[in-house]
Design a protein around this motif. Structure first.
Motif, PDB file in Angstrom:
ATOM      1  N   THR B  25       0.874  -1.176   0.000  1.00  0.00           N
ATOM      2  CA  THR B  25       0.000   0.000   0.000  1.00  0.00           C
ATOM      3  C   THR B  25       0.905   1.217   0.000  1.00  0.00           C
ATOM      4  OG1 THR B  25      -1.704  -1.143   1.259  1.00  0.00           O
ATOM      5  CG2 THR B  25      -1.797   1.248   1.228  1.00  0.00           C
ATOM      6  N   PRO B  29      -2.016  11.373   1.372  1.00  0.00           N
ATOM      7  CA  PRO B  29      -3.400  11.629   1.777  1.00  0.00           C
ATOM      8  C   PRO B  29      -4.336  11.835   0.599  1.00  0.00           C
ATOM      9  CG  PRO B  29      -1.906  12.897   3.130  1.00  0.00           C
ATOM     10  CD  PRO B  29      -1.070  12.246   2.089  1.00  0.00           C
ATOM     11  N   TYR B  30      -3.796  12.297  -0.533  1.00  0.00           N
ATOM     12  CA  TYR B  30      -4.682  12.646  -1.646  1.00  0.00           C
ATOM     13  C   TYR B  30      -4.636  11.650  -2.794  1.00  0.00           C
ATOM     14  CZ  TYR B  30      -4.013  16.910   0.970  1.00  0.00           C
ATOM     15  OH  TYR B  30      -3.918  17.811   1.985  1.00  0.00           O
ATOM     16  N   ASN B  31      -3.701  10.724  -2.737  1.00  0.00           N
ATOM     17  CA  ASN B  31      -3.475   9.884  -3.905  1.00  0.00           C
ATOM     18  C   ASN B  31      -2.981   8.525  -3.460  1.00  0.00           C
ATOM     19  OD1 ASN B  31      -2.728   8.756  -6.314  1.00  0.00           O
ATOM     20  ND2 ASN B  31      -0.919  10.053  -6.594  1.00  0.00           N
ATOM     21  N   ALA B  32      -3.824   7.479  -3.673  1.00  0.00           N
ATOM     22  CA  ALA B  32      -3.390   6.126  -3.331  1.00  0.00           C
ATOM     23  C   ALA B  32      -2.816   5.502  -4.593  1.00  0.00           C
ATOM     24  CB  ALA B  32      -4.564   5.314  -2.810  1.00  0.00           C
ATOM     25  N   ASP B  35      -2.922   0.171  -3.631  1.00  0.00           N
ATOM     26  CA  ASP B  35      -3.700  -0.218  -2.461  1.00  0.00           C
ATOM     27  C   ASP B  35      -3.688  -1.738  -2.386  1.00  0.00           C
ATOM     28  OD1 ASP B  35      -7.113   0.465  -1.327  1.00  0.00           O
ATOM     29  OD2 ASP B  35      -5.376  -0.410  -0.339  1.00  0.00           O
ATOM     30  N   SER B  85       8.860  13.307   3.103  1.00  0.00           N
ATOM     31  CA  SER B  85       9.088  12.299   4.143  1.00  0.00           C
ATOM     32  C   SER B  85       7.790  11.602   4.508  1.00  0.00           C
ATOM     33  CB  SER B  85       9.719  12.940   5.366  1.00  0.00           C
ATOM     34  OG  SER B  85       8.923  13.992   5.797  1.00  0.00           O
ATOM     35  N   GLY B  86       7.918  10.528   5.271  1.00  0.00           N
ATOM     36  CA  GLY B  86       6.761   9.742   5.656  1.00  0.00           C
ATOM     37  C   GLY B  86       7.222   8.529   6.437  1.00  0.00           C
ATOM     38  N   THR B  87       6.408   7.464   6.399  1.00  0.00           N
ATOM     39  CA  THR B  87       6.765   6.255   7.138  1.00  0.00           C
ATOM     40  C   THR B  87       6.667   5.039   6.233  1.00  0.00           C
ATOM     41  OG1 THR B  87       4.482   5.973   7.854  1.00  0.00           O
ATOM     42  CG2 THR B  87       5.962   7.088   9.372  1.00  0.00           C
ATOM     43  N   GLN B  97       3.391  -1.081   4.043  1.00  0.00           N
ATOM     44  CA  GLN B  97       2.662   0.184   3.888  1.00  0.00           C
ATOM     45  C   GLN B  97       3.674   1.312   3.839  1.00  0.00           C
ATOM     46  OE1 GLN B  97       1.486  -1.923   6.437  1.00  0.00           O
ATOM     47  NE2 GLN B  97      -0.212  -2.674   5.212  1.00  0.00           N
ATOM     48  N   LEU B  99       3.725   5.318   3.458  1.00  0.00           N
ATOM     49  CA  LEU B  99       2.856   6.487   3.450  1.00  0.00           C
ATOM     50  C   LEU B  99       3.715   7.732   3.442  1.00  0.00           C
ATOM     51  CD1 LEU B  99       0.549   5.179   6.277  1.00  0.00           C
ATOM     52  CD2 LEU B  99       0.166   4.993   3.844  1.00  0.00           C
ATOM     53  N   ALA B 100       3.479   8.607   2.456  1.00  0.00           N
ATOM     54  CA  ALA B 100       4.253   9.834   2.368  1.00  0.00           C
ATOM     55  C   ALA B 100       3.308  11.015   2.267  1.00  0.00           C
ATOM     56  CB  ALA B 100       5.165   9.801   1.139  1.00  0.00           C
ATOM     57  N   GLU B 101       3.776  12.161   2.726  1.00  0.00           N
ATOM     58  CA  GLU B 101       2.907  13.321   2.715  1.00  0.00           C
ATOM     59  C   GLU B 101       2.654  13.808   1.285  1.00  0.00           C
ATOM     60  OE1 GLU B 101       4.001  15.976   5.798  1.00  0.00           O
ATOM     61  OE2 GLU B 101       2.673  17.542   5.062  1.00  0.00           O
TER      62      GLU B 101
END
Lengths: 304, 151
Positions: B25, B29-32, B35, B85-87, B97, B99-101
């Protein structure tokens, strides 16, 4: 306006209709002359008809605006859901302690009403939770939830956010809220929000999120490689913001869809009321004409 | 990397990792972007260095730094994205998973805008007064430089 008994089994739209109509009708009735034999005068009915027609236009346009906002919110919810579920995966795949005594309540709602039971359901869930275990700390997002909860847990409010609901929520909003939450000490955060199910329904849910201390103290986290406290702290902060963002997007979709159906019901009820009033207007008009005829005729026959 | 812990049960219905692919995944936040999609390999930039993920990687939690992520999908095509950056999380069941800003495809990066931004950031660094301003300007410079090396 007072006097609406919340237990009456009225259809959802009726409550709104009466709330808006009663003050307008009260004013119209006091301004017109008193009717003969207790029947509403033609002028009365005409004014009521006009006000209900205006109301129908307003609710119908509100419904269209909500429909457009809902379409946008639903589209934004899709990536937000993948994002938020991904973020929460660490907590779902591992059993971190979320029963902490020191918990912060985060209630998500908005500033705007006329959306069915969204805000009151959030209020109900919080009040029920408060009755079980008293809430000691609360952060409220949205003026509506604040108004409902201030009487019950007002002394526990750490901070309140408003200006929610006018524009779609962005990730920076979630970051602001997360920053505020993280500035306090706690074991668990309980997020109360409205989870979007489909266009006609939503569920009000409570989602617990463990704190950094809860996660660090659980041996399960050390299954993961390269976990030091700095990495874990950054990870927790970012994940909290992500979960808050996802929850806010769910609330947005639920609220717009609920407002859409509330406005549709109100429009339908206003339409029915217009039909009933139009019938009453025509009957009254005919009765007035008949009465005048009778007076003329009996006056004429009295002269003979 | 060491093998998967055989006791961890997969959630019912979860996309399972085979020997060549694992579920990814990857989104903002705006674009996956992905998934729970099956991919073969992911290379990502983290605070502890650039590393690659293959199926049955050791469970890991990592913080991303701005840089390039390359994803090799099931068909073998490589896609490159630049992330802020992100996790990144690799679970014992091999699901990943990231996830980036902010995410943008490397192909979408405008070289001219990046160079202009880099010059502006270098100007900010030389004129910065407080430690916080200096650190912010330094971060900006590093991000622009890694964007240049990505394209």
């Amino acid at each position: 306006s007072s006097g609406i008994n919340a237990e009456w089994p009225l259809r959802p739209g009726y409550k709104l209709y009466f709330e808006m109509a009663v003050p307008m009708l009260r004013t119209t009735l006091t301004l017109t002359p008193s009717a003969t034999r207790g029947m509403a005068t033609l002028k009365d009915i005409e004014m009521r008809l006009k006000s209900v027609k205006n109301m129908k236009k307003i609710t119908s346009s509100m419904k269209m605006v909500s429909a457009a906002k809902f379409a946008r919110a639903e589209r934004a919810l899709k990536p937000a859901r993948a994002y938020g579920t991904g973020a929460a995966s660490l907590y779902e795949k591992n059993d971190f302690d979320t029963s902490g005594k020191d918990s912060v309540l985060l209630a998500l709602s908005s500033d705007r009403g006329l959306c069915g039971g969204i805000h009151s359901n959030v209020g109900k869930m919080v009040k029920a939770a408060h009755a079980e275990t008293p809430i000691t700390k609360a952060i409220i997002v949205g003026d509506k939830a604040k108004a409902i909860l201030v009487k019950v847990i007002g002394d526990t409010f750490l901070s309140c956010f408003n200006n929610v609901g006018k524009k779609p929520t962005s990730f920076t909003d979630a970051l602001d809220i997360a920053e505020e939450v993280l500035s306090h000490d706690y074991d668990t955060i309980n997020i109360v929000y409205s989870k979007f199910k489909n266009i006609v329904s939503y569920n009000t849910e409570e989602k617990p999120v463990p704190s950094l201390e809860s996660v660090e103290s659980n041996a399960a986290i050390y299954v993961y490689d390269e976990v030091d406290s700095e990495v874990l702290r950054c990870y927790q902060e970012f994940t909290l913001a992500n979960i808050i963002y996802h929850s806010m997007k769910e609330c947005e979709a639920s609220e717009q869809s609920s407002r859409m159906s509330a406005m549709e019901n109100a429009t339908k009820n206003a339409g029915e009321k217009i039909d009933a009033l139009t019938l009453q207007y025509n009957r009254t008009r005919q009765a007035v004409i008949t009465r005048e005829l009778i007076e003329i005729i009996s006056g004429a026959s009295a002269l003979e | 990397s060491s093998g998967i812990n055989a006791e961890w049960p997969l959630r019912p219905g979860a996309t399972e990792a085979s020997s060549t692919t694992f579920p990814l995944t990857f989104g903002s936040p705006y674009n996956a972007v992905h998934d729970n999609a099956l991919v073969k390999q992911v290379d990502l930039p983290s605070t502890t260095g650039h590393f690659g993920i293959l199926p049955h990687h050791v469970p890991t939690i990592a913080i991303l730094v701005p840089g390039t992520i390359s994803i090799t999908n099931e068909a073998g095509d490589v896609a490159k994205y630049f992330v802020s950056s992100g996790t990144a999380t690799i679970h014992p069941d091999s699901s990943v998973q990231i996830l980036a800003e902010e995410i943008c495809a490397v192909a979408d990066i405008d070289d001219g805008a990046v160079r202009a931004g880099l010059e502006a950031a270098q100007g900010k660094l030389s004129s910065a007064s407080s430690e916080a301003d200096k650190a912010a300007a330094q971060i900006e410079i590093e991000v622009y430089q890694s964007m240049i090396s990505a394209a």
